[in-house]
Design an enzyme around this catalytic site. Structure first.
Site, mmCIF file in Angstrom:
data_model
loop_
_atom_site.group_PDB
_atom_site.id
_atom_site.type_symbol
_atom_site.label_atom_id
_atom_site.label_comp_id
_atom_site.label_asym_id
_atom_site.label_seq_id
_atom_site.Cartn_x
_atom_site.Cartn_y
_atom_site.Cartn_z
ATOM 1 N N GLU A 241 -2.129 -43.948 21.935
ATOM 2 C CA GLU A 241 -3.407 -43.234 21.868
ATOM 3 C C GLU A 241 -3.438 -42.292 20.676
ATOM 4 O O GLU A 241 -4.452 -42.175 19.981
ATOM 5 C CB GLU A 241 -3.648 -42.477 23.172
ATOM 6 C CG GLU A 241 -3.893 -43.393 24.353
ATOM 7 C CD GLU A 241 -4.326 -42.656 25.607
ATOM 8 O OE1 GLU A 241 -4.414 -41.405 25.568
ATOM 9 O OE2 GLU A 241 -4.594 -43.318 26.625
ATOM 10 N N GLU A 242 -2.318 -41.619 20.431
ATOM 11 C CA GLU A 242 -2.259 -40.695 19.293
ATOM 12 C C GLU A 242 -2.536 -41.423 17.985
ATOM 13 O O GLU A 242 -3.256 -40.917 17.113
ATOM 14 C CB GLU A 242 -0.883 -40.034 19.235
ATOM 15 C CG GLU A 242 -0.675 -39.145 18.019
ATOM 16 C CD GLU A 242 0.704 -38.508 17.983
ATOM 17 O OE1 GLU A 242 1.144 -38.130 16.869
ATOM 18 O OE2 GLU A 242 1.346 -38.365 19.037
ATOM 19 N N ARG A 243 -1.972 -42.602 17.831
ATOM 20 C CA ARG A 243 -2.132 -43.333 16.570
ATOM 21 C C ARG A 243 -3.540 -43.881 16.398
ATOM 22 O O ARG A 243 -4.085 -43.869 15.285
ATOM 23 C CB ARG A 243 -1.065 -44.436 16.492
ATOM 24 C CG ARG A 243 0.322 -43.846 16.269
ATOM 25 C CD ARG A 243 1.465 -44.786 16.575
ATOM 26 N NE ARG A 243 2.744 -44.095 16.354
ATOM 27 C CZ ARG A 243 3.926 -44.531 16.766
ATOM 28 N NH1 ARG A 243 3.996 -45.681 17.435
ATOM 29 N NH2 ARG A 243 5.033 -43.847 16.536
#
Length: 386
Positions: A241-243
């Protein structure tokens, strides 16, 4: 992706917030090296922008991740990268594992206030010797009675000077490096935590990032997120999700910079004609715009698969890799067309270059993304046995 009216309404909410609450103050915050995190986050919490895909029972909106990415895309309109980065830490780096795997008590005490904007969260994973190599961290959390006693240091920790709690990755056993790590919620007011002075960074100047020291810090074992020893796995899930968030949050910034450069190149006279009339200039800007649209399509394809439960490790890694490289490519080309003005510190292309350079380092360096992609392609050489 087929966007709904709700997607568009949420986009409009974030776009208005950026225009009215962020951009008028960016120059001041950039010069100061900080922005009023609690104040801004509280305003965002009141608008429901900090818990879009988080559970409704803790104050979130309970929507799928596509709504979160749609809002993140609008953050790219902010005139700096530092403030969006701090927001992304709150929504997509420090709280996803807490929301997915945390106990009801932890989510009531930490996730709910983070969604409301009453608490600032920080993710404490990287260490001076272990950035992209997460398995190499040395911070320990040793059981003592009903507590964990934490010792170690974390480096490049965004939001740490203003954080109310850390989602910290530590070694909780002497087992294999991928099976001995745990995620633990550590409140900022626990004794033994020292946050060093903010680091003097190349870019992302308005976000505060510092080194954090943990010296015999005691927290209850009930602050463990999920199961002990599963921290590395949870962090890897969180990275997807962060990426995706990191990739999508740059798109409208690229669009905006390209358009600003077009406007400047139309006005700038060089050898008796507008700079934009040079074929090398307008062709290059057309190429860059094409690259942005290709990246946008990749991100939303990955998002579509992700919300339908598919493994997007490869696509998210590709998007993150391409976003980091494209941020440099766009900013570098635009600096060139702004000429001497582009070399000035407060030029939008100059700031975009400085801020965007982090995209190929943080959250997994380009080389790590390439390794992941190679692994999913089954072309990564295995380690040779001695």
């Amino acid at each position: 992706m087929q966007f709904t009216q709700e997607h568009e309404e949420m986009r409009r909410t974030m776009r208005n917030f950026v225009e009215n609450e962020l951009n008028p103050h960016v120059e001041e915050w950039e010069a100061a090296g900080a922005f009023p995190t609690h104040e801004i986050f509280k305003k965002m919490g009141n608008l429901g922008l900090l818990g879009i895909s988080k559970p409704e029972e803790y104050g979130g909106l309970g929507l799928d991740y596509s709504y979160n990415l749609a809002v993140a895309e609008e953050l790219g309109l902010c005139d700096c990268g530092g403030v969006p980065l701090s927001i992304g830490v709150q929504t997509d780096m420090a709280t996803p594992a807490l929301a997915r795997f945390g106990s009801d008590e932890l989510r009531r005490n930490y996730l709910a206030p983070a969604i409301a904007g009453d608490m600032v969260a920080s993710i404490a994973v990287s260490e001076p010797h272990a950035g992209s190599d997460v398995a190499a961290i040395k911070t320990t959390a040793v059981k003592d009675g009903d507590d964990y006693v934490i010792n170690g240091t974390k480096m490049w920790i965004t939001n740490s000077p203003t954080a109310d709690f850390f989602c910290l990755l530590a070694n909780t056993s002497d087992g294999k490096p991928h099976m001995n790590k745990s995620l633990i919620v550590v409140p900022k007011d626990a004794g033994g935590i020292t946050v060093d002075k903010p680091l003097n960074k190349l870019g992302m100047r308005s976000s505060q990032t510092a080194q954090v020291f943990f010296d015999n810090v005691r927290v209850p074992q009930r602050n463990l997120i999920g199961a002990e020893g599963m921290g590395f796995m949870m962090q890897m899930i969180q990275f997807q999700e962060e990426r995706l968030w990191g990739a999508v949050s740059g798109l409208k910034g690229y669009d905006k910079l390209i358009q600003l450069t077009i406007d400047y190149a139309k006005d700038r006279q060089v050898f008796g004609m507008p700079l934009i009339d040079n074929q090398s200039v307008h062709f290059r800007l057309a190429e860059l715009k094409t690259e942005v649209e290709l990246l946008r399509s990749l991100i939303w394809r990955a998002c579509e698969e992700y919300i339908h439960g598919k493994d997007v490790l490869q696509l998210a890694s590709m998007a993150k890799l391409k976003a980091g490289r494209l941020s440099r490519e766009v900013a570098d080309a635009c600096i060139q067309y702004w000429g001497g003005n582009g070399f000035m510190w407060d030029n939008p292309a100059s700031r975009a270059w400085r801020d965007g350079r982090l995209a190929s380092i943080g959250g997994g360096a380009d080389e790590v993304m390439l390794g992941i992609i190679c692994k999913t392609m089954d072309i990564l050489p295995g380690k040779k046995k001695k």
